[in-house]
Design an enzyme around this catalytic site. Structure first.
Site, short mmCIF file in Angstrom:
data_model
loop_
_atom_site.label_atom_id
_atom_site.label_comp_id
_atom_site.label_asym_id
_atom_site.label_seq_id
_atom_site.Cartn_x
_atom_site.Cartn_y
_atom_site.Cartn_z
N LYS A 35 -10.95 27.40 39.14
CA LYS A 35 -10.53 26.35 38.21
C LYS A 35 -11.02 24.98 38.67
O LYS A 35 -11.38 24.13 37.85
CB LYS A 35 -9.01 26.35 38.07
CG LYS A 35 -8.47 25.34 37.05
CD LYS A 35 -9.04 25.57 35.65
CE LYS A 35 -8.63 24.48 34.67
NZ LYS A 35 -7.22 24.51 34.32
N LYS A 49 -6.05 14.94 40.41
CA LYS A 49 -5.68 16.00 41.35
C LYS A 49 -6.67 17.16 41.30
O LYS A 49 -6.97 17.77 42.34
CB LYS A 49 -4.26 16.50 41.07
CG LYS A 49 -4.07 17.29 39.79
CD LYS A 49 -2.66 17.83 39.67
CE LYS A 49 -2.47 18.58 38.35
NZ LYS A 49 -3.31 19.79 38.25
#
Length: 305
Positions: free
Chosen positions: A183, A251
């Protein structure tokens, strides 16, 4: 329809823009087998429509764990998950039999590995983690066509694949953390595409082009992508209504940079993209859609001029 699974409930925590439709697909898939979808009901109305369709709403994460052998979480990051795990009403307190915690959120690979080690120790091996971050955005969540990147031991993954199949196309990519590495790579590519389209849209507009027609035209060539198809109208109309908040890229790209460092990889664009999303978030743009990079680029160019 699910087959060869135990008939305990499936839990779902995190009924946001993507979580609600994801939970809906699970509900549709497990109901014919007599299994219940158990939701953490925040009381804000997010669970109402699913409860009307047959899901069960409970008030605490502990109650979710007590009723389920598999719990899917779709939360912004690990701190929010840790808050739900801890305390007398926390998810960990409700574990009395083996439970697999499926983290569909995008978090750091090391964070997932550390969390699994902690939970395995404190629960006596009853609570274990599989990471299964998703890609496809709100559109994919609603359509049930998300790409789901799965990491974890084969035995645990085999338990959760039938549920993941209901939300999209899962692929087991390796040990725990592999899904989050995948991801992170996905987010690097998405961030690069969004930034490239945003910058190109600003240049094209200032050069007198019709941005909408340009982006439609580009979809028929090598610049075509899912992101371009999904967000072309946003760029043309400067509509930054949130689908995926830009601030979350901070993030995500940090996780990618950390994994690049861990593997000894020198990056070309990750640092600059991370700096850009960090800066635009600091400027107050982070709660808008990632396409707000267009406004960020336009503002920088105007200031430089």
């Amino acid at each position: 329809m699910l087959t060869e699974v135990e008939m305990a409930g499936v839990g779902f925590i995190g009924l946001g823009v993507m979580g609600r439709p994801m939970a809906g697909h699970i509900l549709d898939g497990i109901s014919p087998d007599g299994r219940e979808l158990v939701l953490l009901d925040s009381g804000r109305g997010n669970a109402d429509a699913l409860i009307e369709r047959g899901a069960v709403g409970v008030a605490t994460a502990r109650a979710v764990a007590e009723a389920c052998d598999l719990v899917v979480v779709m939360l912004p990051d690990l701190p929010q998950l840790r808050d739900l795990l801890d305390g007398p009403d926390g998810l960990a307190a409700g574990v009395r039999a083996p439970v697999v915690l499926v983290i569909c959120s995008t978090v750091s690979p090391d964070g997932v590995r550390e969390l699994d080690a902690e939970l395995a120790e404190t629960s006596g091996g009853l609570l274990r983690v599989v990471d299964a971050p998703v890609s496809g955005g709100e559109v994919g969540a609603v359509a049930g066509t998300m790409s789901i990147m799965v990491g974890g031991p084969r035995g645990l993954v085999d338990q959760v694949l039938p549920v993941l199949d209901l939300m999209g196309t899962p692929a087991h990519l390796g040990p725990l953390g592999a899904g989050q590495v995948a991801k992170a790579c996905n987010q690097l590519i998405c961030a690069a595409q969004v930034a490239a389209i945003a910058e190109a849209a600003v240049v094209a507009e200032r050069a007198g082009l019709d941005v909408g027609r340009l982006l439609t035209l580009l979809q028929g060539g090598y610049a075509a992508s899912t992101i371009l198809a999904d967000k072309a109208a946003r760029f043309a109309e400067k509509d930054y209504t949130v689908s995926g908040a830009a601030k979350f890229m901070v993030k995500d790209l940090a996780a990618y940079r950390a994994e690049a460092d861990r593997t000894g990889t020198s990056t070309l664009i990750a640092d600059r993209l991370h700096d850009a999303f960090t800066d635009l978030t600091a400027q107050g743009l982070g709660d808008q859609d990632t396409s707000v990079v267009q406004a960020y680029v336009a503002g920088r160019v105007a200031a430089a001029g």
